[in-house]
Scaffold this active site. Structure first.
Site, PDB file in Angstrom:
ATOM      1  N   TRP A 159       0.867  -1.147   0.123  1.00 57.16           N
ATOM      2  CA  TRP A 159       0.008   0.104  -0.162  1.00 57.16           C
ATOM      3  C   TRP A 159       0.792   1.063   0.072  1.00 57.16           C
ATOM      4  CZ3 TRP A 159       1.636   2.678   4.138  1.00 57.16           C
ATOM      5  CH2 TRP A 159       2.088   1.987   5.082  1.00 57.16           C
ATOM      6  N   LYS A 183      -2.277  -8.377  -7.732  1.00 54.15           N
ATOM      7  CA  LYS A 183      -3.455  -8.267  -6.429  1.00 54.15           C
ATOM      8  C   LYS A 183      -2.797  -7.174  -5.458  1.00 54.15           C
ATOM      9  CE  LYS A 183      -2.574  -9.429  -2.450  1.00 54.15           C
ATOM     10  NZ  LYS A 183      -3.140  -8.197  -1.521  1.00 54.15           N
ATOM     11  N   SER A 238       6.291  -7.528   3.846  1.00 57.74           N
ATOM     12  CA  SER A 238       6.769  -7.932   4.873  1.00 57.74           C
ATOM     13  C   SER A 238       7.597  -9.162   4.688  1.00 57.74           C
ATOM     14  CB  SER A 238       5.901  -7.930   6.044  1.00 57.74           C
ATOM     15  OG  SER A 238       4.979  -9.103   5.893  1.00 57.74           O
ATOM     16  N   GLU A 259      10.977  -8.690  -2.514  1.00 59.05           N
ATOM     17  CA  GLU A 259      11.399  -7.463  -1.831  1.00 59.05           C
ATOM     18  C   GLU A 259      10.712  -7.259  -0.599  1.00 59.05           C
ATOM     19  OE1 GLU A 259      11.715  -4.128  -0.564  1.00 59.05           O
ATOM     20  OE2 GLU A 259      10.451  -3.585  -2.215  1.00 59.05           O
ATOM     21  N   CYS A 293      10.127   0.851   3.020  1.00 59.83           N
ATOM     22  CA  CYS A 293      11.153  -0.423   3.184  1.00 59.83           C
ATOM     23  C   CYS A 293      12.695   0.411   3.404  1.00 59.83           C
ATOM     24  CB  CYS A 293      11.101  -1.476   2.655  1.00 59.83           C
ATOM     25  SG  CYS A 293      11.477  -1.198   0.557  1.00 59.83           S
ATOM     26  N   GLU A 390      11.318  -2.548  11.858  1.00 56.46           N
ATOM     27  CA  GLU A 390      10.954  -1.618  10.940  1.00 56.46           C
ATOM     28  C   GLU A 390      10.039  -0.768  11.666  1.00 56.46           C
ATOM     29  OE1 GLU A 390      10.972  -2.029   6.041  1.00 56.46           O
ATOM     30  OE2 GLU A 390       9.731  -3.426   7.126  1.00 56.46           O
TER      31      GLU A 390
END
Length: 488
Positions: A159, A183, A238, A259, A293, A390
């Protein structure tokens, strides 16, 4: 919503883009899309289920043989037309993204340009797919090397960069001649649906692309991955979800690109240009509200400049204005949802309990949205939870180090290895540390590394494979060797 905002939302088809046609979900289900800055509902979008996913796969399978034979120049031209359409509609697409994701409008416009560049880059790569020819060492045969599309692909996007992560995957798939099912994240489906409309307008044939928003990602991804007809999975998200997808892909021996998460260190040495380092830290930390990220997660400042660096960083962070991304003067938008805000607050609370000092910020912002204040923490202990997690928010923890060896050791003390940042004016140190850092990318005296022309990806638990650059298309191509005999 203003009339302009409502018009932008109304222009997007809210149905599934299934095999090149707009259709309602087979169950008739739909879900709400929320503006994270107001918590108000923007619209409802069709909610795909397993039956829709399998229909999309049927379409991809039917289209694959013909699509693979389409001339590279034709695939290139489709991508270039889509690039042009994205740039022509940059303003309205940026408004749409800001409404569903929250980032300031200027950043959203920047993402549209970044996203479009992936289409332009892979339009140019589509006509440069090569192979090889050689004589065997004994001279008795010839080697012919072919590059062919891997086949139908499953693409899963997050997102936080809802347009760019789509084009970064769709671009090489189109260029190489693969059909695909995308998706998108359920929080930000509108950008993906708008992208589907643009590709349809650009001339992408029926069946090549399906876009399936859903609130049940496991319910559609697992059947697709275990079906046997999907031959490639590309996922951004994630590490925890990535591991699960790898497990589901293993029985079919799918080619995968992952990734995954990051825990980026940002190293500032005593000899660094402090003005440049602070500018770089602001970019590396606050791009996309810190929800990236690649965000600087652990800022290490050498003891000689740590106090001054922290002071300057605090001044810059404290001057940022929270606000709805479409409001004039807003520098920092909301986090994606309240769960994200609660996570950030818990990480800050843990660090403070362990001895960290709040130099600026430290709590939620005002208003109905999911806002969190830009925050700088000093004297952060290495044991703080946010040093190992994170953050995904506008929190900059500053830790102090004494020696280069200590800095490198601390930077590498994580399971992640996506990107590192390094500020120094010593060329020898720059090369030593860049080589020693265990990450797939290094920002040397720069706070942003993402570029469509460069290979993006990490090592360790940050992923597999690379996206972008000259190698980005390789993930979607199989290599076939033909041995030719009887030529001696």
């Amino acid at each position: 919503m203003s009339d302009r905002e409502a018009q932008v939302v109304a222009q997007v088809d809210k149905r599934l883009f299934l095999g090149g046609k707009w259709q309602d979900a087979s169950s008739g289900a739909a879900f709400e899309v929320e503006d994270p800055s107001t918590r108000k509902v923007l619209c409802e979008v069709a909610d795909a289920g397993k039956d829709d996913a399998l229909r999309a796969l049927d379409a991809a399978e039917r289209a694959q043989p013909g699509w693979a034979k389409v001339a590279p120049r034709e695939r290139s031209q489709i991508l270039y037309r889509a690039f042009q359409l994205l740039m022509e509609r940059q303003e309205e697409l940026a408004v749409l993204m800001t409404l569903e994701m929250g980032k300031p409008l200027a950043e959203a416009k920047g993402e549209i340009a970044y996203a479009a560049e992936f289409f332009r880059w892979f339009a140019e790569e589509a006509v440069r797919i090569d192979g090889g020819f050689a004589t065997s060492p004994d001279g008795k045969s010839r080697f012919l090397i072919m590059r062919q599309p891997v086949g139908p692909c499953m693409l899963i996007t997050p997102w936080n960069f809802p347009m760019a992560m789509g084009t970064r995957k769709i671009g090489p798939a189109i260029a190489s001649g693969c059909t695909m099912i995308l998706k998108p994240a359920h929080q930000t489906p509108l950008s993906a649906l708008a992208l589907a409309g643009i590709l349809d307008e650009a001339g992408l044939p029926e069946g090549v692309l399906s876009v399936l928003p859903t609130t049940d990602p496991g319910g559609i991804t697992e059947p697709l991955l275990t079906d046997g007809r999907i031959r490639k999975l590309s996922f951004t998200g994630s590490t925890a979800v990535g591991r699960k997808l790898l497990e589901q892909s293993a029985p079919q021996v799918l080619r995968t690109s992952m990734e995954l998460g990051g825990n980026a260190p940002f190293l500032v040495f005593d000899d660094a240009d402090l003005d440049a380092a602070v500018d770089g830290a602001m970019l590396a930390k606050m791009r996309n509200i810190g929800e990236a990220c690649t965000a600087a997660n652990r800022i290490y400042a050498q003891s000689g400049i740590a106090e001054e660096f922290s002071r300057r960083l605090s001044e810059r962070m404290g001057a940022l204005r929270l606000g709805r991304g479409l409001d004039e003067g807003a520098d920092v938008g909301p986090l994606i949802d309240d769960k994200a805000r609660q996570k950030v607050q818990s990480l800050v609370d843990d660090a403070v309990e362990r001895g960290a000092r709040v130099l600026v910020g430290g709590g939620p912002g005002e208003g109905p949205g999911h806002f969190y204040q830009p925050t700088v923490l000093a004297d952060v202990p290495f044991a703080a939870e946010l040093s190992n997690t994170e953050i995904f928010g506008p929190v900059a923890p500053v830790l102090t180090f004494e020696t280069e060896e200590e800095a490198v050791r601390a930077a590498n003390d994580t399971e992640f290895g996506l990107v590192s940042y390094l500020y120094t004016r010593d060329l020898n140190r720059a090369m030593r540390v860049s080589e020693a850092l265990e990450t797939g990318m290094v920002g040397l005296n720069q706070g942003v590394v993402s570029n469509p022309a460069a290979p993006f990806g990490g090592v360790k638990h940050s992923g597999l494979g690379r996206e972008g650059g000259r190698v980005g298309i390789d993930e979607f191509l199989d290599t076939k060797y033909v041995g030719i005999g009887g030529l001696d």
